[in-house]
Design a protein around this motif. Structure first.
Motif, short mmCIF file in Angstrom:
data_model
loop_
_atom_site.label_atom_id
_atom_site.label_comp_id
_atom_site.label_asym_id
_atom_site.label_seq_id
_atom_site.Cartn_x
_atom_site.Cartn_y
_atom_site.Cartn_z
N GLN A 47 0.84 -1.19 0.00
CA GLN A 47 0.00 0.00 0.00
C GLN A 47 0.89 1.25 0.00
O GLN A 47 1.68 1.46 0.92
N VAL A 48 0.75 2.06 -1.05
CA VAL A 48 1.58 3.26 -1.19
C VAL A 48 0.72 4.50 -0.99
O VAL A 48 -0.34 4.65 -1.60
N THR A 49 1.21 5.42 -0.15
CA THR A 49 0.53 6.70 0.10
C THR A 49 1.53 7.82 -0.17
O THR A 49 2.56 7.92 0.50
N VAL A 50 1.23 8.66 -1.14
CA VAL A 50 2.08 9.81 -1.48
C VAL A 50 1.29 11.08 -1.19
O VAL A 50 0.19 11.26 -1.72
N ARG A 51 1.84 11.94 -0.36
CA ARG A 51 1.14 13.17 0.03
C ARG A 51 2.11 14.34 0.11
O ARG A 51 3.27 14.17 0.51
N PRO A 52 1.63 15.54 -0.23
CA PRO A 52 2.43 16.74 0.10
C PRO A 52 2.53 16.87 1.61
O PRO A 52 1.58 16.53 2.33
N LYS A 53 3.66 17.34 2.09
CA LYS A 53 3.89 17.53 3.53
C LYS A 53 3.72 16.23 4.33
O LYS A 53 3.30 16.24 5.48
N ALA A 54 4.06 15.11 3.69
CA ALA A 54 3.93 13.82 4.39
C ALA A 54 4.81 13.78 5.64
O ALA A 54 4.51 13.04 6.58
N ASP A 55 5.89 14.57 5.64
CA ASP A 55 6.78 14.56 6.81
C ASP A 55 6.13 15.18 8.04
O ASP A 55 6.63 15.03 9.15
N SER A 56 5.02 15.88 7.87
CA SER A 56 4.29 16.41 9.02
C SER A 56 3.01 15.61 9.28
O SER A 56 2.31 15.89 10.26
N LEU A 57 2.71 14.62 8.44
CA LEU A 57 1.50 13.82 8.59
C LEU A 57 1.75 12.43 9.14
O LEU A 57 0.91 11.88 9.87
N PHE A 58 2.89 11.84 8.77
CA PHE A 58 3.17 10.45 9.12
C PHE A 58 4.49 10.37 9.88
O PHE A 58 5.55 10.75 9.34
N PRO A 59 4.48 9.88 11.12
CA PRO A 59 5.71 9.83 11.92
C PRO A 59 6.86 9.07 11.25
O PRO A 59 8.02 9.47 11.40
N VAL A 60 6.56 8.03 10.48
CA VAL A 60 7.64 7.26 9.86
C VAL A 60 8.32 8.09 8.77
O VAL A 60 9.52 7.92 8.50
N VAL A 61 7.58 9.02 8.15
CA VAL A 61 8.20 9.94 7.18
C VAL A 61 8.99 11.02 7.92
O VAL A 61 10.08 11.42 7.49
N SER A 62 8.44 11.48 9.04
CA SER A 62 9.17 12.45 9.87
C SER A 62 10.52 11.87 10.30
O SER A 62 11.54 12.57 10.30
N ALA A 63 10.52 10.60 10.67
CA ALA A 63 11.76 9.94 11.09
C ALA A 63 12.76 9.89 9.94
O ALA A 63 13.96 10.14 10.13
N ALA A 64 12.27 9.58 8.74
CA ALA A 64 13.15 9.56 7.56
C ALA A 64 13.71 10.95 7.28
O ALA A 64 14.88 11.12 6.93
N SER A 65 12.86 11.97 7.46
CA SER A 65 13.27 13.36 7.25
C SER A 65 14.38 13.75 8.22
O SER A 65 15.36 14.40 7.83
N ILE A 66 14.25 13.33 9.47
CA ILE A 66 15.26 13.64 10.49
C ILE A 66 16.59 12.96 10.16
O ILE A 66 17.65 13.59 10.22
N CYS A 67 16.53 11.69 9.76
CA CYS A 67 17.77 10.97 9.40
C CYS A 67 18.48 11.67 8.24
O CYS A 67 19.70 11.86 8.27
N ALA A 68 17.71 12.04 7.22
CA ALA A 68 18.30 12.68 6.04
C ALA A 68 18.89 14.05 6.38
O ALA A 68 20.00 14.39 5.94
N LYS A 69 18.16 14.83 7.17
CA LYS A 69 18.62 16.18 7.51
C LYS A 69 19.86 16.15 8.40
O LYS A 69 20.78 16.96 8.20
N VAL A 70 19.88 15.25 9.38
CA VAL A 70 21.05 15.13 10.25
C VAL A 70 22.29 14.76 9.42
O VAL A 70 23.37 15.34 9.61
N ALA A 71 22.12 13.82 8.50
CA ALA A 71 23.26 13.41 7.66
C ALA A 71 23.75 14.58 6.81
O ALA A 71 24.96 14.83 6.72
N ARG A 72 22.83 15.31 6.17
CA ARG A 72 23.25 16.44 5.33
C ARG A 72 23.95 17.50 6.15
O ARG A 72 24.99 18.03 5.75
N ASP A 73 23.40 17.84 7.32
CA ASP A 73 24.01 18.86 8.17
C ASP A 73 25.44 18.47 8.54
O ASP A 73 26.36 19.29 8.51
#
Length: 308
Positions: A162-188
């Motif tokens: 089951q695939v769900t694609v949404r704008p601002k998914a990083d503020s809607l789904f905690p598992v996307v928020s977690a992915a966002s944090i991992c990516a941002k920490v690595a880039r920083d």
């Protein structure tokens, strides 16, 4: 997070991964996808996935993960450590796309834009999770381009999930928020500790946010623009901001073409032909002895030859 594989050669892309929790190989799981650094002209873009069992969704929510852009650097680092501590049921993987990779892809003869690169990177990371034995049942994605088309594309690529694609998914789904944090920490961390392959001396690291409209970023781009060889590999030279500065501030060079009369064509444009840099001067070796070669040549131990 061990960045040494990327730091060893930051001109190419690199994948960093956590251990795969055993529970993710036996229980149905959800996975989130997000990126950090899509817009900046400086540094890499990092794609991240984070996954956990469906039964652990509430635990992930209780960590109070959120869209990384709404958090301070200290808050992101703290939450990333919490994700690491939850390694018994949380896993992650990152793809660091170097500035050089991004620019060379976008400037291919065959069109390959940033959206296509983003889609392919996300698909590769999902496939990595599946190949690693993660029992994926749900995928949540922060959209790149039209959400409905991207959702159809991923659903066709990964049938049965089951695939769900949404704008601002990083503020809607905690598992996307977690992915966002991992990516941002690595880039920083990558940007802060960037190892310049070029001999630039003591580099000014006050380059602002890295976004094209940041005055500090623009000032840094002007400061480190070489009039002949352009920018260090920290810069995405395919970005219009970088190209505009090179067009206005760098030396114009005419590239000879077999269909043109190279030297004369260059003269008509009030320019130097590339061939003129390889011709023997009238002054012979005496002039060559006083000429100081650019560091591009000295670093590579390249010398001019008068005879073959």
């Amino acid at each position: 997070m061990d960045l040494s594989p990327f730091e060893a050669d930051n001109s190419v892309s690199c994948r960093l991964v956590s251990e795969i929790p055993e529970v993710c190989k036996t229980e149905d799981c959800c996975l989130g996808i997000d990126e950090a650094g899509r817009g900046p002209v400086l540094g890499p873009m990092v794609y991240g996935i984070c996954f956990c069992p469906l039964s652990k969704k509430e635990e992930l929510k209780d960590m109070k993960v959120a869209d990384s852009k709404t958090l301070t650097e200290a808050e992101r680092e703290n939450l990333f450590e919490k994700l690491v501590e939850a390694k018994s049921y949380v896993g992650w993987a990152l793809q660091i796309l170097s500035p050089n990779t991004i620019s060379t892809c976008m400037l291919r003869r065959t069109k390959y834009n940033l959206n296509a690169l983003s889609h392919d990177t996300a698909i590769d990371l999902v496939q990595y999770a599946l190949d690693s034995g993660v029992q994926l049942k749900e995928i949540y994605v922060d959209t790149v381009g039209p959400a409905d088309k991207y959702e159809v594309k991923l659903s066709q690529r990964f049938p049965g999930i089951q695939v769900t694609v949404r704008p601002k998914a990083d503020s809607l789904f905690p598992v996307v928020s977690a992915a966002s944090i991992c990516a941002k920490v690595a880039r920083d961390r990558v940007v802060k500790g960037w190892n310049f392959a070029e001999d630039l001396g003591e580099v000014d690291t006050d380059y602002g946010s890295g976004y094209p409209n940041d005055p500090k970023t623009k000032a840094w781009l002007l400061k480190y623009l070489d009039p002949v060889f352009g920018y260090p590999q920290f810069v995405r030279f395919s970005w219009s901001t970088a190209q505009t500065l090179m067009d206005s501030k760098a030396v114009n060079v005419h590239w000879d073409d077999d269909e043109e009369d190279g030297e004369k064509a260059a003269q008509r444009q009030n320019n130097k032909s590339m061939l003129s840099y390889f011709s023997v001067s009238a002054g012979g070796n005496d002039q060559n002895a006083t000429h100081q070669a650019h560091r591009f040549f000295t670093e590579r131990r390249l010398k001019s030859l008068n005879t073959l």
